[in-house]
Write an enzyme that holds these catalytic residues in place. Structure first.
Site, PDB file in Angstrom:
ATOM      1  N   LEU A 254      11.797 -20.289  -4.838  1.00 50.88           N
ATOM      2  CA  LEU A 254      10.865 -19.366  -4.166  1.00 50.88           C
ATOM      3  C   LEU A 254       9.526 -19.398  -4.895  1.00 50.88           C
ATOM      4  O   LEU A 254       9.472 -19.209  -6.106  1.00 50.88           O
ATOM      5  CB  LEU A 254      11.438 -17.934  -4.199  1.00 50.88           C
ATOM      6  CG  LEU A 254      10.490 -16.801  -3.806  1.00 50.88           C
ATOM      7  CD1 LEU A 254      10.103 -16.900  -2.316  1.00 50.88           C
ATOM      8  CD2 LEU A 254      11.138 -15.436  -4.062  1.00 50.88           C
TER       9      LEU A 254
ATOM     10  N   ASP B  88       0.829  -1.201   0.000  1.00 50.48           N
ATOM     11  CA  ASP B  88       0.000   0.000   0.000  1.00 50.48           C
ATOM     12  C   ASP B  88       0.868   1.257   0.000  1.00 50.48           C
ATOM     13  O   ASP B  88       1.945   1.268   0.605  1.00 50.48           O
ATOM     14  CB  ASP B  88      -0.914  -0.031   1.245  1.00 50.48           C
ATOM     15  CG  ASP B  88      -2.069   0.947   1.118  1.00 50.48           C
ATOM     16  OD1 ASP B  88      -2.346   1.427  -0.006  1.00 50.48           O
ATOM     17  OD2 ASP B  88      -2.697   1.241   2.146  1.00 50.48           O
TER      18      ASP B  88
ATOM     19  N   HIS C  52       2.495   3.256  -9.093  1.00 48.81           N
ATOM     20  CA  HIS C  52       2.402   1.807  -9.312  1.00 48.81           C
ATOM     21  C   HIS C  52       3.650   1.297 -10.037  1.00 48.81           C
ATOM     22  O   HIS C  52       4.156   0.219  -9.741  1.00 48.81           O
ATOM     23  CB  HIS C  52       1.144   1.460 -10.113  1.00 48.81           C
ATOM     24  CG  HIS C  52      -0.124   1.780  -9.365  1.00 48.81           C
ATOM     25  ND1 HIS C  52      -0.313   1.468  -8.049  1.00 48.81           N
ATOM     26  CD2 HIS C  52      -1.275   2.386  -9.764  1.00 48.81           C
ATOM     27  CE1 HIS C  52      -1.513   1.868  -7.651  1.00 48.81           C
ATOM     28  NE2 HIS C  52      -2.110   2.428  -8.673  1.00 48.81           N
TER      29      HIS C  52
HETATM   30  C1  FPP Z   1      -1.958   0.050  -3.411  1.00 48.96           C
HETATM   31  O1  FPP Z   1      -1.491   1.371  -3.332  1.00 48.96           O
HETATM   32  C2  FPP Z   1      -1.373  -0.650  -4.543  1.00 48.96           C
HETATM   33  C3  FPP Z   1      -2.074  -1.288  -5.547  1.00 48.96           C
HETATM   34  C4  FPP Z   1      -3.542  -1.320  -5.572  1.00 48.96           C
HETATM   35  C5  FPP Z   1      -1.395  -1.926  -6.673  1.00 48.96           C
HETATM   36  C6  FPP Z   1      -0.194  -2.755  -6.354  1.00 48.96           C
HETATM   37  C7  FPP Z   1       0.585  -2.929  -7.588  1.00 48.96           C
HETATM   38  C8  FPP Z   1       1.910  -2.875  -7.673  1.00 48.96           C
HETATM   39  C9  FPP Z   1       2.804  -2.701  -6.511  1.00 48.96           C
HETATM   40  C10 FPP Z   1       2.492  -2.949  -9.022  1.00 48.96           C
HETATM   41  C11 FPP Z   1       3.449  -4.051  -9.248  1.00 48.96           C
HETATM   42  C12 FPP Z   1       2.930  -5.386  -9.023  1.00 48.96           C
HETATM   43  C13 FPP Z   1       3.301  -6.477  -9.721  1.00 48.96           C
HETATM   44  C14 FPP Z   1       2.887  -7.821  -9.236  1.00 48.96           C
HETATM   45  C15 FPP Z   1       4.096  -6.386 -10.984  1.00 48.96           C
HETATM   46  P1  FPP Z   1      -2.543   2.532  -3.417  1.00 48.96           P
HETATM   47  O2  FPP Z   1      -2.744   2.896  -4.841  1.00 48.96           O
HETATM   48  O3  FPP Z   1      -3.794   2.150  -2.692  1.00 48.96           O
HETATM   49  O4  FPP Z   1      -1.802   3.682  -2.654  1.00 48.96           O
HETATM   50  P2  FPP Z   1      -2.480   4.845  -1.779  1.00 48.96           P
HETATM   51  O5  FPP Z   1      -3.060   4.167  -0.559  1.00 48.96           O
HETATM   52  O6  FPP Z   1      -1.303   5.713  -1.439  1.00 48.96           O
HETATM   53  O7  FPP Z   1      -3.491   5.539  -2.626  1.00 48.96           O
END
Ligand code: FPP
Length: 247
Positions: A130, A19, A36
């Site tokens: 892994l 997050d 992201h």
């Molecule tokens: C949450 O942060 C994150 C996500 C919903 C997406 C997670 C995706 C990645 C880390 C990209 C890479 C992944 C792979 C498997 C290649 P948020 O957008 O909710 O952040 P915020 O709380 O600051 O708004």
């Protein structure tokens, strides 16, 4: 005061709610998709750290069943990122002995992405260094519901008696069946909730929360979380004294 010694065991299964990408990007006056993309580098970092620390299973929450509610543009950017990551990273991951597995309701994704996910799972199926489970369109309640549906079907088909349904059978129907118990559940980004991730598996997991935003989470951060875990006393319902004498 408890006399039990801290757990000496290393985690065999770590899961992460990644997050903070959006806030990381906002702090840089950039779109959420920029965060992201940066988050993808952090995924590499934790995979490398798990390989080095010999953690056998890592489960990442990449896209929840609720994330479809985000603006269409952001959902599209995430899908593109997943496709690019699969195209670019699978060979290298495989060379390091990583076995990839996607968990969640994959039927919601478009055909090209589904095909890439299945191809990545097939290409890495023999690897054993892994196991990386990537949860996409995943929800803990969905997971439990689909396991229960399988059991109900077995009862309807006459293969299973109602009284034989127990925790072990539900466990066997979950998407992570057969993998080591979840030991350590990490959430970055300063929030203190599970957000419908691995609800069943979190029953006895140690929880670790950090304010670090996901794109800033590096190998040292994972090592700190593991060091914290190693010093926790895991009682599984017993008293500290019982745990101490069973060691
Ligand atoms: C949450 O942060 C994150 C996500 C919903 C997406 C997670 C995706 C990645 C880390 C990209 C890479 C992944 C792979 C498997 C290649 P948020 O957008 O909710 O952040 P915020 O709380 O600051 O708004």
């Amino acid at each position: 005061m408890t006399t039990a010694a801290p757990s000496e065991h290393r985690p065999r299964h770590i899961a992460i709610v990644m997050d903070g990408n959006g806030r990381w990007a906002k702090a840089r006056h950039r779109p959420r998709s920029f965060g992201h993309n940066a988050g993808r580098k952090a995924v590499r970092e934790v995979i490398e750290a798990c390989l080095r620390e010999r953690v056998p299973v890592l489960t990442l929450f990449a896209f929840s069943s609720e994330n479809w509610r985000r603006p269409q543009e952001e959902v599209g950017a995430l899908m593109t990122l997943f496709v690019r990551a699969l195209d670019k990273e699978v060979d290298e991951l495989s060379a390091h002995g990583v076995r990839l597995r996607f968990i969640g309701d994959l039927t919601a994704f478009d055909q090209p992405l589904r095909e890439r996910m299945h191809a990545a799972m097939q290409a890495t199926a023999a690897n054993a260094q892994l196991q990386v489970n990537v949860a996409v369109n995943y929800g803990g309640r969905w997971d439990i519901a689909q396991a229960c549906r399988q059991l109900a079907q077995a009862v309807v088909d006459g293969h299973l008696q109602l009284q034989d349904i127990d925790e072990a059978r539900i466990d066997q129907g979950l998407t992570l069946a057969g993998q080591p118990e979840l030991d350590l559940l990490i959430r970055t980004g300063g929030e203190y909730r599970l957000s419908n991730f691995l609800l069943w598996q979190a029953a006895y997991a140690e929880l670790y929360f950090t304010d670090t935003l996901w794109p800033d989470f590096d190998q040292a951060c994972l090592q700190r979380a593991i060091a914290d875990f190693v010093h926790r006393e895991r009682r599984f319902g017993c008293t500290g004294e019982q745990v101490a004498t069973s060691d």
